[in-house]
Write an enzyme that holds these catalytic residues in place. Structure first.
Site, PDB file in Angstrom:
ATOM      1  N   SER A   1       0.833  -1.190   0.000  1.00  0.00           N
ATOM      2  CA  SER A   1       0.000   0.000   0.000  1.00  0.00           C
ATOM      3  C   SER A   1       0.866   1.236   0.000  1.00  0.00           C
ATOM      4  O   SER A   1       2.093   1.162   0.012  1.00  0.00           O
ATOM      5  CB  SER A   1      -0.890   0.016   1.250  1.00  0.00           C
ATOM      6  OG  SER A   1      -0.094   0.315   2.377  1.00  0.00           O
ATOM      7  N   LYS A   2       0.228   2.370   0.005  1.00  0.00           N
ATOM      8  CA  LYS A   2       0.958   3.638  -0.037  1.00  0.00           C
ATOM      9  C   LYS A   2       1.915   3.766   1.140  1.00  0.00           C
ATOM     10  O   LYS A   2       2.920   4.444   1.078  1.00  0.00           O
ATOM     11  CB  LYS A   2      -0.028   4.801   0.004  1.00  0.00           C
ATOM     12  CG  LYS A   2      -0.925   4.887  -1.206  1.00  0.00           C
ATOM     13  CD  LYS A   2      -1.706   6.190  -1.174  1.00  0.00           C
ATOM     14  CE  LYS A   2      -2.662   6.311  -2.350  1.00  0.00           C
ATOM     15  NZ  LYS A   2      -3.865   5.486  -2.201  1.00  0.00           N
ATOM     16  N   ARG A   3       1.584   3.102   2.226  1.00  0.00           N
ATOM     17  CA  ARG A   3       2.409   3.193   3.419  1.00  0.00           C
ATOM     18  C   ARG A   3       3.795   2.595   3.217  1.00  0.00           C
ATOM     19  O   ARG A   3       4.703   2.846   3.976  1.00  0.00           O
ATOM     20  CB  ARG A   3       1.726   2.499   4.599  1.00  0.00           C
ATOM     21  CG  ARG A   3       0.456   3.184   5.037  1.00  0.00           C
ATOM     22  CD  ARG A   3      -0.124   2.595   6.335  1.00  0.00           C
ATOM     23  NE  ARG A   3       0.784   1.726   7.043  1.00  0.00           N
ATOM     24  CZ  ARG A   3       0.762   0.400   6.968  1.00  0.00           C
ATOM     25  NH1 ARG A   3      -0.133  -0.198   6.209  1.00  0.00           N
ATOM     26  NH2 ARG A   3       1.607  -0.303   7.657  1.00  0.00           N
TER      27      ARG A   3
END
Length: 467
Positions: A238-240
RNA sequence: GCUCCCUUCGUCUAGAGGCCUAGGACACGGCCCUCUCAAGGCUGUAACACGGGUUCGAAUCCCGUAGGGAGCGCCA
């Protein structure tokens, strides 16, 4: 039969690592077998698709060098064709109109979930031929009620789904637009796709798609469902997890061939080999060697591979990307010869081109200050005098080669009765401001005689009062 | 909840019943090389999820269990 593969992203976001890996395997397989690789943009969701995303996907593919032979095709431009196929299905009795309202379906789902069942459409309009006024119907595919859909997957093997588990999916919305699962089927059929290679999140969709293809009188393609790529923590990417768009890897100074090499090794292997050129990957890739389990993205290993590729690439290969990185720091590195020497001197001490640029700034810009800690450690009254002697020697040195410089520094240190390091470190500090650089002789050689003299003289003056 | 998928060192993986005292790579530690940092060489720690079978023999085959994941939209 020639192999035809396709990469079919939906332009609702940037091209990320997972998508690129899928594209790579499709591309490799097509290239390996002298087939065709097709790019298709799945933009049937007009709400969420954007031009920007389309541009980014195409840019990313281009940067990676995954060239397509046909396309890009846009599903949004093929609505007439989808309508035609829907009409055919309707006429043959393989699809039907369903007048359920969204509220009705939600109630149905809620009741099923409450009973602990899998939420699915119950086929209440399957055999009806009447209409309901005031409601625009959706079109549903009439999935077989009995038997099983057997998917012969090239990576997972035989996977069996009971038709009784599958419901009649919507192939056209109330507004008439076709849905994803249906468009994929029509496109793969029309484009004569022989191998559908995609993420294994699509495996559960496959039996429905295969059933539709069968209803359309076509033989299904070979399916190959690739394992997912997870974040470093094992959770879904994910973006994380840092850099997500593949263009970000370009911007951070990774070589596309290194990124692709890394991605290829996620889920695929060829014995113990770790480093592959693009040619080797094309020559060696086989779906049979793809494994089934998800893998975690490891930035450390990517960095190592990037370095390995930088060390192996012809130095000229790194000129442009390094120049762009230096430009980020406001440096105009227009001298190819000098830049080439920097590449050779620095490539084994940087994981990325960005790192290489950052540690090479001093080749273009004199240090503004000297690292305090290093000065305290390496600069004494004795070194000041050694530097003065080296400076005299440099002035008289006509051959400004690394070898000659090395000889001179060695002689000065020996005359002073100290190890080479006692002189090399202060010199290094003088020209680059910090305690780290390529070998001192090479560094000074690249820097040039004039610049070296100026910087060393300046440092000597600054350190005059050293203890 | 239901369906489907997956399970070897921390991570990526080799392994198609005996070649496994489980190999390689990243990361980590040690040593060597060395003007710094690297790169390189040598070396060390570290894994077959668990339980049952089948077999003379199982990391490899079968069945369970556990854990993880995906899907179950008028999203793709």
């Amino acid at each position: 039969m020639t192999v035809r593969t396709r990469f079919a992203p939906s332009p609702t976001g940037y091209l990320h690592i997972g998508g690129l890996r899928t594209a790579l395997f499709c591309w490799l397989y097509a290239r390996r077998h002298g087939g065709k690789f097709i790019l298709r943009i799945e933009d049937t969701d007009l709400e969420r698709s954007t031009q920007e995303a389309i541009r980014q996907i195409i840019d990313g593919m281009q940067w990676a060098g995954l060239d397509h032979d046909e396309g890009p095709f846009y599903q949004s431009k093929r609505f007439a064709r989808y309508q035609e196929v829907i009409d055919g299905l309707l006429a043959e009795g393989n699809a039907y109109r369903c007048y359920c309202s969204k509220e009705e379906l939600e109630a149905l789902r809620a009741a099923q979930v409450a009973r602990g069942e899998k939420p699915r459409y119950d086929g209440r309009w399957r055999e009806r031929t009447d209409a309901r006024s005031g409601v625009d119907p959706v079109i549903r595919f009439k999935n077989p009620l009995t038997g099983a859909a057997v998917v012969e997957d090239a990576v997972h093997g035989r996977v069996v789904f009971q038709n009784s588990e599958l419901d009649d999916l919507i192939i056209a919305r109330a507004d008439g637009t076709p849905t994803y699962n249906f468009c994929v089927v029509v496109d793969d059929m029309d484009m004569n796709i022989t191998h559908v290679i995609r993420g294994d999140d699509h495996l559960p969709n496959t039996p429905r798609q295969q059933n539709m293809l069968l209803a359309l009188g076509r033989r299904p393609p070979v399916y190959a469902h690739l394992p997912m790529i997870l974040g470093a923590d094992g959770a879904k990417l994910s973006k994380r997890h840092g850099a997500v768009s593949v263009l970000q890897y370009r911007d951070e100074g990774y070589l596309p061939e290194a990124l692709l090499n890394y991605l290829a090794r996620l889920g695929w292997s060829h014995g113990d080999q770790e480093i592959f050129s693009m040619d080797e990957m094309v020559r060696l890739f086989d779906i049979a060697d793809v494994n089934k389990s998800a893998s975690a993205f490891d930035a450390e290993k990517l960095g190592w591979l990037n370095q390995q590729h930088m060390m192996r690439a012809p130095p000229d290969r790194l000129l442009e990307p390094l120049r762009r990185q230096l430009a980020q720091a406001g440096i105009d590195a227009d001298d190819d010869q000098k830049l080439g020497r920097i590449v050779v001197a620095q490539r084994e001490r940087a994981k990325t081109l960005r790192e290489m640029a950052q540690s090479s700034v001093f080749f273009y810009r004199a240090p503004q200050a000297y690292d305090d800690k290093a000065v305290r450690k390496h600069v004494t009254a004795q070194t000041v005098s050694l530097i003065a002697q080296a400076l005299r020697g440099f002035r008289g040195l006509d051959d400004w080669s690394a070898a000659a410089i090395h000889g001179l520094i060695g002689a000065v240190a020996a005359a002073g009765g100290v190890a080479l390091g006692k002189l090399a470190q202060p010199l290094r500090l003088a020209v680059c401001g910090g305690p780290v650089s390529p070998p001192i002789d090479l560094t000074l050689a690249i820097l040039g005689k004039d610049e070296t003299l100026a910087r060393v003289a300046r440092a000597a003056a600054a350190w005059q009062s050293a203890p």
